[in-house]
Design a protein around this motif. Structure first.
Motif, PDB file in Angstrom:
ATOM      1  N   UNK A  36      39.241  42.876  23.074  1.00 43.93           N
ATOM      2  CA  UNK A  36      38.569  42.886  21.755  1.00 43.93           C
ATOM      3  C   UNK A  36      37.340  41.837  22.008  1.00 43.93           C
ATOM      4  N   UNK A  37      37.584  40.717  22.775  1.00 46.37           N
ATOM      5  CA  UNK A  37      36.514  39.769  22.759  1.00 46.37           C
ATOM      6  C   UNK A  37      35.434  39.576  23.984  1.00 46.37           C
ATOM      7  N   UNK A  38      35.580  40.924  24.699  1.00 45.86           N
ATOM      8  CA  UNK A  38      34.581  41.202  25.950  1.00 45.86           C
ATOM      9  C   UNK A  38      35.464  40.894  27.212  1.00 45.86           C
ATOM     10  N   UNK A  39      35.056  41.637  28.413  1.00 44.34           N
ATOM     11  CA  UNK A  39      35.917  41.365  29.596  1.00 44.34           C
ATOM     12  C   UNK A  39      37.028  42.382  29.554  1.00 44.34           C
ATOM     13  N   UNK A  40      37.493  42.622  30.503  1.00 48.48           N
ATOM     14  CA  UNK A  40      38.584  43.414  30.641  1.00 48.48           C
ATOM     15  C   UNK A  40      39.248  43.532  32.240  1.00 48.48           C
ATOM     16  N   UNK A  41      40.333  44.010  32.522  1.00 46.77           N
ATOM     17  CA  UNK A  41      40.807  44.186  33.743  1.00 46.77           C
ATOM     18  C   UNK A  41      41.130  45.569  34.308  1.00 46.77           C
ATOM     19  N   UNK A  42      41.296  45.572  35.574  1.00 45.60           N
ATOM     20  CA  UNK A  42      41.460  47.078  36.150  1.00 45.60           C
ATOM     21  C   UNK A  42      42.683  47.104  36.781  1.00 45.60           C
ATOM     22  N   UNK A  43      43.025  48.391  37.186  1.00 45.63           N
ATOM     23  CA  UNK A  43      44.233  48.384  38.019  1.00 45.63           C
ATOM     24  C   UNK A  43      43.748  48.319  39.507  1.00 45.63           C
ATOM     25  N   UNK A  44      43.947  47.058  40.064  1.00 49.11           N
ATOM     26  CA  UNK A  44      43.698  47.029  41.202  1.00 49.11           C
ATOM     27  C   UNK A  44      42.373  47.502  42.089  1.00 49.11           C
ATOM     28  N   UNK A  45      41.324  47.455  41.162  1.00 53.88           N
ATOM     29  CA  UNK A  45      40.129  47.911  41.690  1.00 53.88           C
ATOM     30  C   UNK A  45      39.398  47.080  42.847  1.00 53.88           C
ATOM     31  N   UNK A  46      39.830  46.034  43.213  1.00 60.25           N
ATOM     32  CA  UNK A  46      39.277  44.860  44.019  1.00 60.25           C
ATOM     33  C   UNK A  46      40.254  44.918  45.329  1.00 60.25           C
ATOM     34  N   UNK A  47      41.287  45.357  45.353  1.00 62.62           N
ATOM     35  CA  UNK A  47      42.354  45.628  46.292  1.00 62.62           C
ATOM     36  C   UNK A  47      41.555  46.202  47.594  1.00 62.62           C
ATOM     37  N   UNK A  48      40.721  47.341  47.798  1.00 58.40           N
ATOM     38  CA  UNK A  48      40.375  47.771  48.598  1.00 58.40           C
ATOM     39  C   UNK A  48      39.398  46.967  49.286  1.00 58.40           C
ATOM     40  N   UNK A  49      38.810  46.140  48.755  1.00 55.04           N
ATOM     41  CA  UNK A  49      37.874  45.022  49.467  1.00 55.04           C
ATOM     42  C   UNK A  49      38.681  44.124  50.288  1.00 55.04           C
ATOM     43  N   UNK A  50      39.912  43.585  49.562  1.00 52.08           N
ATOM     44  CA  UNK A  50      40.762  42.578  50.427  1.00 52.08           C
ATOM     45  C   UNK A  50      41.303  43.196  51.612  1.00 52.08           C
ATOM     46  N   UNK A  51      41.714  44.753  51.672  1.00 50.16           N
ATOM     47  CA  UNK A  51      42.433  45.209  52.441  1.00 50.16           C
ATOM     48  C   UNK A  51      41.148  45.434  53.814  1.00 50.16           C
ATOM     49  N   UNK A  52      39.951  45.868  53.511  1.00 54.15           N
ATOM     50  CA  UNK A  52      38.786  45.655  54.427  1.00 54.15           C
ATOM     51  C   UNK A  52      38.889  44.381  55.253  1.00 54.15           C
TER      52      UNK A  52
END
Length: 222
Positions: A36-52
């Motif tokens: 509600x105050x801005x920002x938010x999280x995702x369902x592991x959207x950054x994991x593919x970058x770490x895997x690469x």
């Protein structure tokens, strides 16, 4: 042989970048993932970058993560999010061109490029799952630090307003009575960015532990 490896690496990285981007966009439209105050999280959207980064090493990992950072800037512009607001004088987020460019550099280009460090344990920890999970924690924690720095420098003025909101009144009253000035600004940035980055780190680490055993995810060197 080298040509085949480079083609494969480029193809896999492109697919992973696309997957990460689509996942991030989809999460934008899931209400409970956005705070509600801005920002938010995702369902592991950054994991593919770490895997690469784990599969192809840090050098290629940083190249891929920088590309992802640029995509994030473009996404924010296209979707009318933060980046666009930074350059809109009538917006509450407008602080001048200098601040706008600095925020983009810290909150986007650096914050997402550091994800490339996710493969740091690929050669020093034999257990693949552990190496990727720890890489996730380190990479996303560094992104968290970037947002803390940016929030402290550019958004500290929002601290009193933030801690006086209804949802934070109990702890907010104690914080406002104890901290002020730069200390309050830093605490605000740690708290505010932690609301979405800590869940993001936990979700991504758990997801990494589940998908890492997949045989295709492995170290690949030419």
């Amino acid at each position: 042989m080298k040509t085949t490896f480079k083609t494969q690496r480029l193809t896999v990285s492109a697919v992973m970048l696309a997957f990460a981007t689509v996942l991030a966009i989809v999460c934008e439209f899931i209400p409970f993932l956005n705070l509600p105050f801005g920002g938010g999280f995702t369902v592991a959207s950054m994991l593919p970058i770490v895997v690469i980064s784990y599969m192809y090493g840090l050098k290629w990992g940083f190249f891929t993560s920088f590309t992802y950072s640029v995509i994030q800037v473009l996404m924010s512009l296209i979707m009318g999010k933060t980046v666009l607001a930074l350059f809109t004088p009538s917006s509450d987020d407008y602080m001048g061109l200098g601040a706008a460019f600095a925020i983009i550099i810290i909150d986007y280009l650096i914050a997402y490029t550091v994800l490339g460090i996710g493969g740091i344990f690929r050669n020093c920890i034999k257990n693949k799952v552990l190496a990727i999970v720890l890489g996730v924690v380190v990479a996303l924690s560094l992104r968290y630090v970037c947002h803390i720095i940016s929030g402290y420098i550019f958004y500290g003025a929002w601290a009193e307003w933030f801690f006086s909101q209804e949802g934070f009144y109990a702890i907010g009253e104690k914080i406002l009575g104890t901290f002020s000035g730069k200390g309050l600004a830093l605490l605000y940035s740690i708290f505010y960015n932690g609301l979405y980055m800590i869940p993001e780190i936990i979700i991504t680490a758990i997801t990494a532990s589940v998908v890492s055993p997949i045989s295709y995810i492995k170290k690949m060197d030419n």
